[in-house]
Design an enzyme around this catalytic site. Structure first.
Site, PDB file in Angstrom:
ATOM      1  NE  ARG A 291      72.167  34.851  57.279  1.00 19.52           N
ATOM      2  CZ  ARG A 291      73.086  34.077  57.842  1.00 19.52           C
ATOM      3  NH1 ARG A 291      73.401  34.209  59.119  1.00 19.52           N
ATOM      4  NH2 ARG A 291      73.716  33.166  57.136  1.00 19.52           N
TER       5      ARG A 291
ATOM      6  CG  HIS B 191      61.377  26.959  50.012  1.00 22.58           C
ATOM      7  ND1 HIS B 191      62.157  27.683  49.146  1.00 22.58           N
ATOM      8  CD2 HIS B 191      62.099  26.833  51.155  1.00 22.58           C
ATOM      9  CE1 HIS B 191      63.309  27.982  49.731  1.00 22.58           C
ATOM     10  NE2 HIS B 191      63.291  27.489  50.954  1.00 22.58           N
TER      11      HIS B 191
ATOM     12  CB  CYS C  17      63.548  30.649  52.146  1.00 17.51           C
ATOM     13  SG  CYS C  17      64.692  29.814  53.269  1.00 17.51           S
TER      14      CYS C  17
ATOM     15  CD  GLU D 218      59.734  27.906  46.300  1.00 11.69           C
ATOM     16  OE1 GLU D 218      60.905  27.837  46.726  1.00 11.69           O
ATOM     17  OE2 GLU D 218      58.815  28.472  46.932  1.00 11.69           O
TER      18      GLU D 218
ATOM     19  N   GLY E 237      67.361  30.373  48.506  1.00 11.33           N
ATOM     20  CA  GLY E 237      68.744  30.164  48.084  1.00 11.33           C
ATOM     21  C   GLY E 237      69.630  30.548  49.253  1.00 11.33           C
ATOM     22  CD  GLU E 238      74.002  32.091  51.936  1.00  3.66           C
ATOM     23  OE1 GLU E 238      74.519  33.094  51.423  1.00  3.66           O
ATOM     24  OE2 GLU E 238      73.650  32.045  53.137  1.00  3.66           O
ATOM     25  CB  SER E 239      69.972  35.694  52.284  1.00  3.35           C
ATOM     26  OG  SER E 239      70.721  35.377  53.441  1.00  3.35           O
TER      27      SER E 239
ATOM     28  CB  ILE F 246      64.993  24.324  53.045  1.00  4.59           C
ATOM     29  CG1 ILE F 246      63.978  23.295  52.517  1.00  4.59           C
ATOM     30  CG2 ILE F 246      66.425  23.856  52.791  1.00  4.59           C
ATOM     31  CD1 ILE F 246      63.990  23.131  51.013  1.00  4.59           C
ATOM     32  NE  ARG F 247      71.488  26.802  55.376  1.00  2.01           N
ATOM     33  CZ  ARG F 247      72.318  27.473  54.577  1.00  2.01           C
ATOM     34  NH1 ARG F 247      72.433  27.139  53.315  1.00  2.01           N
ATOM     35  NH2 ARG F 247      73.024  28.476  55.044  1.00  2.01           N
TER      36      ARG F 247
END
Length: 202
Positions: free
Chosen positions: A111, A176, A82, A178, A50-52, A140-141
């Site tokens: 990051r 990821h 991530c 998952e 997600g967005e940490s 992803i990022r």
């Protein structure tokens, strides 16, 4: 399955549903966790992508940051993917203002190290402790690990950068698993949870 470990997914932001599905496929009882009382009921926890920074702020808002830090310090099994990897780092190389980590793995993380959203990619990753074909890593990022301390074990690298680490009951991947339908990394984590629960019952 009555002896299945109960594994939570921190459900504040990110790809929660996919982790719940992967954990269930790995023979765990999977539950979303948002509040301290829900955290107290699980044997292990996944910190999703997600967005940490957002997850860090929401964790404070929901009052789970300190209880989570305490349980990780006490050895609760935890797995971060991530953004979750960033949260498990003892140090972030380039933190955003106000960004905090839970800690638990002696590593320094950078990051967005592999690039921005439009530079996302997939790659085959050999992960120590997982037999058979390489794991298909979805980046992803994604962060990477700049360095690890003596207590942390590097499980995988990609292009010369560390992308999977374990320290005791704490596991982290840049990618990821998952999102791929391959549940072997989740199965590895569920085995860690199961072993920890068995040790506690002795």
């Amino acid at each position: 399955m009555t002896d299945a470990p109960v594994v939570g997914v921190l459900a504040l932001q990110g790809d929660v549903r996919e982790h719940l599905i992967a954990l269930a496929a790995a023979d765990a009882v999977a539950r979303p966790v948002r509040r301290p009382e829900e955290l107290a009921e699980v044997d292990g926890l996944v910190l999703p992508g997600g967005e940490s920074t957002t997850i860090s702020k929401l964790a404070h808002l929901f009052g789970v940051t300190e209880p989570l830090r305490a349980r990780v310090r006490d050895g609760m099994p935890v797995y971060g993917t991530c953004a979750g990897m960033i949260m498990l780092a003892d140090k972030i190389l380039d933190p955003r203002s106000g960004q905090e980590t839970v800690g638990g793995i002696d590593m320094i993380v950078r990051r967005n190290a592999f690039g921005r959203q439009n530079e996302s990619f997939e790659a085959a990753v050999d992960v120590a402790g997982i037999g058979g074909d390489p794991v298909e890593g979805v980046f992803i990022r994604a962060p990477w690990v700049e360095s690890v301390g003596a207590g942390a074990e590097v499980l995988a690298e990609h292009d010369g950068h560390i992308v999977a680490v374990r320290q005791g009951n704490a596991l982290a991947t840049s990618f990821h698993p998952e999102l791929t339908g391959d549940h072997r990394v989740h199965a590895l984590f569920v085995d860690i949870v199961r072993a920890d629960r068995a040790a506690e019952s002795l």
